[in-house]
Design a protein around this motif. Structure first.
Motif, PDB file in Angstrom:
ATOM      1  N   ASN A 633       0.841  -1.204   0.000  1.00 14.53           N
ATOM      2  CA  ASN A 633       0.000   0.000   0.000  1.00 14.53           C
ATOM      3  C   ASN A 633       0.870   1.245   0.000  1.00 14.53           C
ATOM      4  O   ASN A 633       1.949   1.264   0.611  1.00 14.53           O
ATOM      5  CB  ASN A 633      -0.896   0.016   1.235  1.00 14.53           C
ATOM      6  CG  ASN A 633      -1.970  -1.048   1.185  1.00 14.53           C
ATOM      7  OD1 ASN A 633      -2.531  -1.304   0.136  1.00 14.53           O
ATOM      8  ND2 ASN A 633      -2.230  -1.676   2.309  1.00 14.53           N
ATOM      9  N   TRP A 634       0.345   2.308  -0.633  1.00 14.94           N
ATOM     10  CA  TRP A 634       1.125   3.539  -0.721  1.00 14.94           C
ATOM     11  C   TRP A 634       0.278   4.750  -0.348  1.00 14.94           C
ATOM     12  O   TRP A 634      -0.886   4.839  -0.703  1.00 14.94           O
ATOM     13  CB  TRP A 634       1.671   3.731  -2.136  1.00 14.94           C
ATOM     14  CG  TRP A 634       2.529   2.599  -2.580  1.00 14.94           C
ATOM     15  CD1 TRP A 634       2.209   1.621  -3.474  1.00 14.94           C
ATOM     16  CD2 TRP A 634       3.856   2.302  -2.137  1.00 14.94           C
ATOM     17  NE1 TRP A 634       3.237   0.735  -3.620  1.00 14.94           N
ATOM     18  CE2 TRP A 634       4.273   1.130  -2.799  1.00 14.94           C
ATOM     19  CE3 TRP A 634       4.728   2.919  -1.236  1.00 14.94           C
ATOM     20  CZ2 TRP A 634       5.520   0.553  -2.598  1.00 14.94           C
ATOM     21  CZ3 TRP A 634       5.973   2.349  -1.042  1.00 14.94           C
ATOM     22  CH2 TRP A 634       6.365   1.182  -1.710  1.00 14.94           C
ATOM     23  N   THR A 635       0.917   5.688   0.337  1.00 14.53           N
ATOM     24  CA  THR A 635       0.319   6.994   0.626  1.00 14.53           C
ATOM     25  C   THR A 635       1.372   8.058   0.367  1.00 14.53           C
ATOM     26  O   THR A 635       2.573   7.766   0.252  1.00 14.53           O
ATOM     27  CB  THR A 635      -0.148   7.086   2.087  1.00 14.53           C
ATOM     28  OG1 THR A 635       0.957   6.826   2.961  1.00 14.53           O
ATOM     29  CG2 THR A 635      -1.259   6.084   2.378  1.00 14.53           C
ATOM     30  N   ASP A 636       0.938   9.284   0.277  1.00 15.95           N
ATOM     31  CA  ASP A 636       1.878  10.385   0.075  1.00 15.95           C
ATOM     32  C   ASP A 636       2.752  10.567   1.310  1.00 15.95           C
ATOM     33  O   ASP A 636       2.296  10.394   2.455  1.00 15.95           O
ATOM     34  CB  ASP A 636       1.132  11.686  -0.207  1.00 15.95           C
ATOM     35  CG  ASP A 636       0.391  11.638  -1.540  1.00 15.95           C
ATOM     36  OD1 ASP A 636       0.790  10.834  -2.403  1.00 15.95           O
ATOM     37  OD2 ASP A 636      -0.574  12.397  -1.696  1.00 15.95           O
ATOM     38  N   SER A 637       4.012  10.888   1.096  1.00 10.91           N
ATOM     39  CA  SER A 637       4.920  11.223   2.192  1.00 10.91           C
ATOM     40  C   SER A 637       5.342  12.680   2.021  1.00 10.91           C
ATOM     41  O   SER A 637       5.130  13.284   0.963  1.00 10.91           O
ATOM     42  CB  SER A 637       6.149  10.307   2.162  1.00 10.91           C
ATOM     43  OG  SER A 637       6.964  10.627   1.041  1.00 10.91           O
ATOM     44  N   PRO A 638       5.960  13.289   3.051  1.00  9.51           N
ATOM     45  CA  PRO A 638       6.386  14.686   2.927  1.00  9.51           C
ATOM     46  C   PRO A 638       7.327  14.927   1.753  1.00  9.51           C
ATOM     47  O   PRO A 638       7.357  16.018   1.193  1.00  9.51           O
ATOM     48  CB  PRO A 638       7.081  14.962   4.272  1.00  9.51           C
ATOM     49  CG  PRO A 638       6.458  13.990   5.217  1.00  9.51           C
ATOM     50  CD  PRO A 638       6.192  12.761   4.414  1.00  9.51           C
ATOM     51  N   SER A 639       8.086  13.919   1.372  1.00  4.75           N
ATOM     52  CA  SER A 639       9.093  14.132   0.328  1.00  4.75           C
ATOM     53  C   SER A 639       8.700  13.574  -1.035  1.00  4.75           C
ATOM     54  O   SER A 639       9.340  13.897  -2.031  1.00  4.75           O
ATOM     55  CB  SER A 639      10.411  13.481   0.764  1.00  4.75           C
ATOM     56  OG  SER A 639      10.223  12.087   0.981  1.00  4.75           O
ATOM     57  N   GLY A 700      12.212   6.603   5.466  1.00  3.15           N
ATOM     58  CA  GLY A 700      12.510   7.986   5.818  1.00  3.15           C
ATOM     59  C   GLY A 700      12.048   8.333   7.213  1.00  3.15           C
ATOM     60  O   GLY A 700      11.240   7.636   7.818  1.00  3.15           O
ATOM     61  N   GLY A 701      12.556   9.440   7.752  1.00  2.00           N
ATOM     62  CA  GLY A 701      12.099   9.979   9.019  1.00  2.00           C
ATOM     63  C   GLY A 701      12.220   8.992  10.153  1.00  2.00           C
ATOM     64  O   GLY A 701      13.259   8.371  10.372  1.00  2.00           O
ATOM     65  N   GLU A 702      11.129   8.852  10.906  1.00  2.00           N
ATOM     66  CA  GLU A 702      11.091   7.940  12.051  1.00  2.00           C
ATOM     67  C   GLU A 702      11.332   6.496  11.638  1.00  2.00           C
ATOM     68  O   GLU A 702      11.791   5.676  12.432  1.00  2.00           O
ATOM     69  CB  GLU A 702       9.747   8.057  12.769  1.00  2.00           C
ATOM     70  CG  GLU A 702       9.530   9.361  13.498  1.00  2.00           C
ATOM     71  CD  GLU A 702      10.505   9.513  14.666  1.00  2.00           C
ATOM     72  OE1 GLU A 702      10.829   8.486  15.296  1.00  2.00           O
ATOM     73  OE2 GLU A 702      10.951  10.644  14.920  1.00  2.00           O
TER      74      GLU A 702
END
Length: 754
Positions: A633-639, A700-702
């Motif tokens: 599954n995919w969702t938008d990330s900040p980058s 990414g990130g956390e």
């Protein structure tokens, strides 16, 4: 201490001001809900298999409230099933009858009260009991009400009143209207606390009390009368009374069962279904109805209380008959009884002297021949496959969809649609098959085969336990298939291939691989069917162009409707979808996915990026006969956008798995450090490490600090069927793909796809 006596202190009704409002449902709509959960109870039968209704005996009512595996729980009044010994018979909404052990300490009867007083004239605890019924069929559960109750609230009681003359063996279900007159503390005699104006009668005890939303608020127990011991004599005289569902749910013994209750709001689909299809038990007469014990069953023409020294087939007048047009053209009427018949030239023309086998009767069957089948098993003496010549009419038990009239077997024969095939029955042009239960036990067996220019009528049959499909339509056949049941067929309920067409109307598909599978250039009409609890509802592939309208598609494991290849179904807006596992509707142009793989490679698995159910996922597909399933599954990330990630990772998956010639079942998703960053890779489960050549994407990130938490949300929810797919190892997180790969293996129902 008896915990039931504490109920007045542990359960309370919410008291709130009530303002009269318009009914959420009209009485007809409430009745459409009520019949789907209401049952008729015939208590104290001598033995399992007794006639359901017995002269001189009273019956009661009940409600289906819970399910646990193949066990259904029916809630009724304790006094309905008070007496022990023998069996209680339960007629479910579809007419099927089950027998519950009524012996002392029976595990299938759970009383919530017990006789009290010097003569046992009162009930301590609740005048309620749960009956456990074993069934492999699918039944609806009553919705438990959560709203507060107040005087004046409209209520409805569903049940089967006993006739004044108990020699009459007919019961008609009724829904009676009224309103709540009083809500009192639970009485010391049975825990009664609801009084209502509904004019109930004997026999309705144990029936459900429903509010104007079609929700179950209680169980009816006593009719109007000064002595009903529910409230004051003045109130009793004008009101019936029952027990509130809240007391039942809070009972210690009920809670110890740890059952799940239906608390979902009613939806329009259930109401629509109830209005479209009526209960098969709204009228029960003196003849036995369908039962859960193995066939043969007693035919309707035989009086069950009268022993039959030498049973014979029922007279013609008692069997369902074909249309007047068919009768007018009939040349011959034959009778067949597998138990009492005789395969001789002098037999077959009268009910008293029937043939023994269908095969023998078919030898002389010309267009217009009507063949009546007595209840029994048609198997050992038959020569399979059976072939109905054009215009031949085969009639069994049409009123109960073939109950007790069973054809079991299969044989190999050449077909113009698919070469040599194993099937049970071939339907010739203008033939009729009415009221048969049909099973082909062969591993690649099909029930009924229809092809070429055949226009056949297949109505009110049960096609069950066929390893491949119940019915196949091939060539340019245009049959009418209506009001049939397709149950537990390993491949499909119905397969339509080549240029097959016709009409598939008002059928019920349950627990099949696929309800309907359509391929080639087929263009059937699929209308007003109930397609539920299959692996997939409708699958349309190749260049098929079916019209799909007015169907209910629910609770299918993967898809309501799946469209593959170049298929272009016409979907009407009046199809109803609900709670299908992966997606209600999905279109996957799988032929385009292979272009993402490097040229000249051969792979068993390809990936594609698709939007579905408002989300976005990488889907996996394993070639011919496979059903594509969401992989990541995919969702938008900040980058980065979800769509961009989906496309990039999908492309990487195709390259990794094809260039290395790997099998998805031996692989895993793994997190690991590459260039000082945690990434997700597709690796060999045997021990390959995360590296540039198998990298799918960086976390990414956390997610960098806790890779396992970064990987888990990407995995599609349906993986949970195999447990938590993410394992924690020293190097990070690890998700084996063996279980997922197995789910991608070709469906047996798509054996005919190219």
């Amino acid at each position: 201490m008896n915990n039931h006596l504490l109920l007045p202190t542990i359960v309370t009704l919410v008291v709130a001001s009530w303002n009269p409002i318009a009914l959420a449902l009209n009485p007809r709509e409430v009745d459409a809900v009520a019949w789907q959960v209401s049952v008729l109870i015939s208590p104290n039968l001598t033995q399992q298999g007794d006639a359901f209704l017995i002269e001189g005996e009273k019956t009661g009512s009940g409600v289906i409230v819970a399910q646990e595996g193949n066990s259904y729980y029916v809630l009724t009044a304790l006094h309905v099933v008070w007496k022990r010994g023998g069996f209680h018979a339960i007629a479910m909404p579809d007419g099927q009858v089950y027998y519950v052990d009524a012996s002392e300490n029976s595990p299938d009867i759970i009383p919530l009260g017990y006789p009290s007083g010097e003569l046992g004239q009162t009930i301590a605890g609740l005048d309620l009991a749960l009956l456990r019924v074993q069934s492999d069929r699918t039944y609806t559960l009553a919705t438990m009400a959560a709203n507060p109750l107040q005087s004046g609230t409209p209520v409805f009681v569903s049940g089967w009143p006993n006739p004044d003359d108990l020699r009459q063996k007919i019961r008609d279900r009724q829904l009676v209207e009224g309103a709540i007159a009083e809500v009192t503390p639970p009485s010391d005699d049975g825990g009664y606390r609801l009084l209502y104006s509904n004019p109930t009668r004997s026999g309705m005890s144990g029936g459900g009390i429903f509010n104007a939303n079609g929700e179950l608020i209680g169980i009816h127990g006593r009719g109007r009368g000064v002595q009903n011991n529910c409230s004051t004599p003045e109130v009793n005289a004008n009101n019936s009374c029952g027990m509130y569902i809240g007391e039942f749910l809070a009972d210690d013994r009920v809670q110890s069962l740890r059952l799940s209750w239906n608390r979902n709001p009613l939806d329009l689909g259930m109401i629509q279904y109830g209005l479209t299809y009526t209960s098969q038990t709204d009228r029960v007469n003196g003849s036995p109805v369908a039962r859960s014990t193995p066939p043969p069953v007693i035919p309707p023409a035989i009086t069950p209380e009268t022993p039959q020294a030498s049973p014979s087939p029922a007279p013609v007048a008692d069997f369902p008959t074909p249309s007047p047009e068919a009768i007018a053209e009939a040349h011959t009427i034959y009778y067949v009884d597998p138990n009492q018949g005789n395969n001789a030239a002098t037999a077959g023309l009268t009910p008293e002297n029937p043939f023994r086998s269908i095969s023998y009767a078919l030898q002389g069957a010309r267009p217009g021949t009507v063949i009546y089948l007595a209840p029994g098993l048609y198997s050992a003496r038959e020569t399979f496959p059976l072939k109905l010549n054009p215009g031949v009419i085969l009639i069994g038990n049409e009123s109960q969809q073939g109950e007790g009239v069973i054809i079991r077997g299969g044989g190999i024969a050449s077909t113009r649609s698919a070469g040599r095939q194993n099937y049970t029955l071939f339907a010739g042009n203008n033939s009729h098959i009415l009221g048969i239960t049909l099973t082909n036990p062969h591993s690649d067996g099909t029930g009924i085969w229809i092809e070429d220019t055949t226009t056949a009528l297949i109505r009110n049959n049960t096609l069950r336990d066929n390893p491949r499909e119940g019915i196949l339509i091939g060539g340019t056949a245009t049959p009418i298939l209506e009001k049939n049941r397709f149950v537990n067929n390993g491949g499909n309920g119905i397969s339509v291939i080549q240029q097959g067409g016709g009409e598939i109307r008002s059928n019920d598909f349950t627990s099949n691989g696929m309800g309907v599978a359509i391929a080639g250039m087929a263009n059937p009409l699929i209308a007003d069917n109930h397609i539920r609890s299959n692996r997939n509802g409708i699958v349309v592939t190749a260049s098929a162009t079916p019209t799909i309208q007015g169907n209910i598609l629910e609770n299918n494991q993967n898809y309501g409707i799946l469209t593959l290849g170049l298929a272009q179904p016409t979907l009407a807006e009046n199809n109803l979808f609900r709670t299908n596992g992966v997606s209600n509707q999905l279109t996957a142009k799988i032929q385009e996915w292979e272009s993402e793989s490097p040229r000249g490679t051969v792979t068993s698995t390809v990936f594609g990026c698709l939007e579905y159910e408002g989300g976005l996922a990488t889907f996996a597909y394993q070639g011919r006969g496979s059903i594509p399933l969401p992989f990541l599954n995919w969702t938008d990330s900040p980058s980065e956008s979800g769509l961009n990630r989906c496309r990039l990772v999908t492309s990487s998956l195709n390259k990794i798995i094809t260039l290395n010639g790997q099998d998805l079942s031996t692989m895993a998703l793994s997190t690991g450090r590459i260039h000082n960053n945690n990434g997700v890779c597709l690796v060999e489960e045997s021990g390959e490490i995360c590296q540039d050549s198998n990298l799918l994407f960086y976390l990414g990130g956390e997610e960098q600090r806790n890779p396992g938490e970064g990987l888990a949300p990407l995995l599609h929810f349906s993986w949970a069927t195999a447990g938590n797919p993410v394992q924690q190892v020293e190097t990070g997180a690890f998700a084996p793909l063996k279980d997922f790969a197995q789910r991608l293996e070709p469906e047996p129902g798509l054996w005919f796809t190219d």
